[in-house]
Structure formats: C-alpha cells, structure tokens
Design an enzyme around this catalytic site. Sequence first.
Site, PDB file in Angstrom:
ATOM      1  CE1 TYR A 132      -2.726  -3.295   0.710  1.00  0.00           C
ATOM      2  CE2 TYR A 132      -4.351  -1.651   1.272  1.00  0.00           C
ATOM      3  CZ  TYR A 132      -4.031  -2.943   0.950  1.00  0.00           C
ATOM      4  OH  TYR A 132      -5.015  -3.887   0.862  1.00  0.00           O
ATOM      5  CE  LYS A 179       2.706 -18.155   0.849  1.00  0.00           C
ATOM      6  NZ  LYS A 179       1.883 -19.357   1.042  1.00  0.00           N
ATOM      7  CG  ASP A 212      -0.905 -20.330   2.804  1.00  0.00           C
ATOM      8  OD1 ASP A 212      -0.250 -19.950   3.792  1.00  0.00           O
ATOM      9  OD2 ASP A 212      -0.411 -21.025   1.907  1.00  0.00           O
ATOM     10  CG  ASP A 236      -7.609  -4.399   2.928  1.00  0.00           C
ATOM     11  OD1 ASP A 236      -8.736  -4.381   3.448  1.00  0.00           O
ATOM     12  OD2 ASP A 236      -7.342  -3.811   1.863  1.00  0.00           O
TER      13      ASP A 236
END
Length: 351
Positions: A132, A179, A212, A236
Amino acid sequence: MRKGSSSNGARAVTLIPGDGIGPEVIAAAVAVIEHTGVKLRWDEQIAGMTAFKRAGNPVPEALLKSLRATGVALKGPLETRVGEGYRSINVYLRKTFNLYANLRPVRSFQGVHTPFRDVDLVVVRENTEDLYAGLEHQITPGVVESIKVITARASRRIARFAFEYARREGRRCVTAIHKANIMKLSDGLFLKCAREVSSAFPELRYEEQIVDAACMRLVTDPQAFDVLLLENLYGDIVSDLCAGLVGGLGVVPGANYGDKGAIFEAVHGTAPDIAGKGLANPIAAILSGAMLLEYLGHQQAARRIRNATGEVLQSGNTLTRDLGGSATTRQMTDAIIAAMGPRTSSAADRA
Ligand code: ATP
C-alpha cells in the site's frame, strides 16, 4: 493531528459522513453517541467522491485543517475508484497523519446466526507500508511492478502496539501472520521484529502462522485466535474474512491509531448496492463511535452503547437485512437508543 476542544468545553471531533452508505450509518452513530450525553462538537467535513463532485478535490484543505486541529475523527467510508482516478483517500489520510495501527475487534453476538460461536479476536494491521506504499510503475507495456515496502521501524512499532494492546486488555496470545516462507526478506523482517518485541512481553504467548494456513484455521477453529498481528495487505483481507465469522461487515467496527490522533471507521466500504435506501446496518459505525468514546475517556458511555447493541441483536426483533431481518437503518438505530434507556444529560460519566 492534535487534540482540541472548543470554547464551550465540548471536545471537537471531525465528522466525515463519507460516500455511499456513509451518511446514513454516520448519522446513526452520531444519534447514539449524543444519547449518551457525552458532549462533543462535531466539525463536519466532506471528503471522497462527495467532495470531488462538490469541490473538485477528494481531500479538501478544510478537511486536513480540521483533522490537524481536532486530532480525532469519526469517518464514513470513502469511494475510491478501482484501478483509475485518484488514489485511495483512506490510505492517504492514514499515511498523512501517520495512523500506523489499524485495530478491528471481531466478536460474536448472541442473536446473529453464523456457523461460528464465541469468536473473540482482534485484528491489528500495519497501516502505512507494504504493497500500500503506492509504489507502482510500468516497466514496459504489459509489464508492471508493485513494490512491497517493509521496514524494521514500522514493523517494530506495530508489533509493540499489538503487544501493548494485548497486555492492557488482558489478552493471552499474539499471532503474527506472514508469508515468510516465500517473501523471506520482507515478511522475514516483519517476523524478526515481532519476535524481538515479543521477548519484552513474557506473560503473552507469541505464535506465528503462514497466512494461507491461518485463513483455513480461522474458518475451522476461530477460537484458537486472540490478537492477530499482520502487515497491511494481509490485514486488509483477513479483516473481511474475520467479519464474515461474526455476521458480516455490518457489525465490525474499527479504528486507526497514531501517536497523536485517531480516526474511527467501520471495516465496510461504501456498499453502493444499498446506498441511499435506508437498509444499511448501522452497528459497525455505532460501535466505531463507541471506540471513539473510549479513546476520549468515556468508558462508561462506550459500554452503554455496546450493551444496548448486544441486547438489540440478542432479542432478534430488530435486525437489518444483512442479518436476516427487515429493519431499516433508522429502526435499528432507534432500537439501540431505546435499549440505552433515557438520555443522559451530563458528560460526567468518565470511568
Ligand atoms: P467499496 O468499494 O467502497 O469497498 P464494496 O461494495 O465493494 O464497496 P463493501 O462496501 O465493504 O464493499 O460491501 C460489500 C458487501 O457487503 C456489499 O454487498 C454490501 O451491501 C454489504 N455491506 C457492507 N456494509 C454493510 C452494512 N453496513 N450493512 C449492510 N450491508 C453491508
């Protein structure tokens, strides 16, 4: 942003009704806040598409001036056109006022039917960097790059915010979600900072989960989570997922905190499909208003709003369409106000 109060002693708060369903749900939140008797002076400002259409600028100087003066805002959603036009106003405001921590408490309500029970978790999302940062460019036609920025400073700062919040609120565990198996440098740095900060909070359990796997676990065993610590993009996405666990976007409030100010806003967007129809669920905005009151030191008034909201949901008599009922925004707001009991006339409710 700086805290300010007006000459009559009432605390000044910037009010941004926003776009889409914003004006409807923000009016509901203001009505409920006013019923607590806490005296606030609303400095109403336009922003987003409303301001763009009216004044040719989605972030008018008057809005920035008001935010600088009051240091605190209750804000409706703002429209940002996908993939074109001006950049996200939400991201702009968070970066401009360095509101680095986004906090979204996600709790099950009795009376709201979902497959999940007893969810009680808090999403803490880094608000100023990651993908972002707005660093995108075209290398050659058909090839573009978006740059993910992660810094130790912002990562430590958000981790400290999450752990301090967990300590203050008597929470038991902070889970950093990442991740880093793929993004070894960026998410690796985020994790390294979270680990460092965690060592100063020995009474809190610290866990790490790959994003995940965390998403799957959130929908198979949401009670396993307490405070979630995430970078901007994962935060988000996971916020909306978590909202789904407890009845959807209509019931989850949120706040953006910085060292010098805060903006309170629901997780949901402008919901153009129901805007202007009086159908929006005002609870997310109302509970964001309760968070604002808490921030300003009015703990009892905030509790009163939360209790009344819980009662209305539990009774099941007045539910908006998103919750399976047929009540309008106005009817649900009136029901919450009725459940609060008589209007309090003094602001002497600081707890
Ligand atoms: P934006 O582009 O501003 O994010 P959106 O429609 O893509 O808008 P949301 O506004 O978050 O995303 O809404 C997603 C869905 O959830 C919509 O179908 C909307 O009707 C529903 N929704 C969101 N907020 C509410 C609410 N307060 N009450 C009822 N339904 C809501």
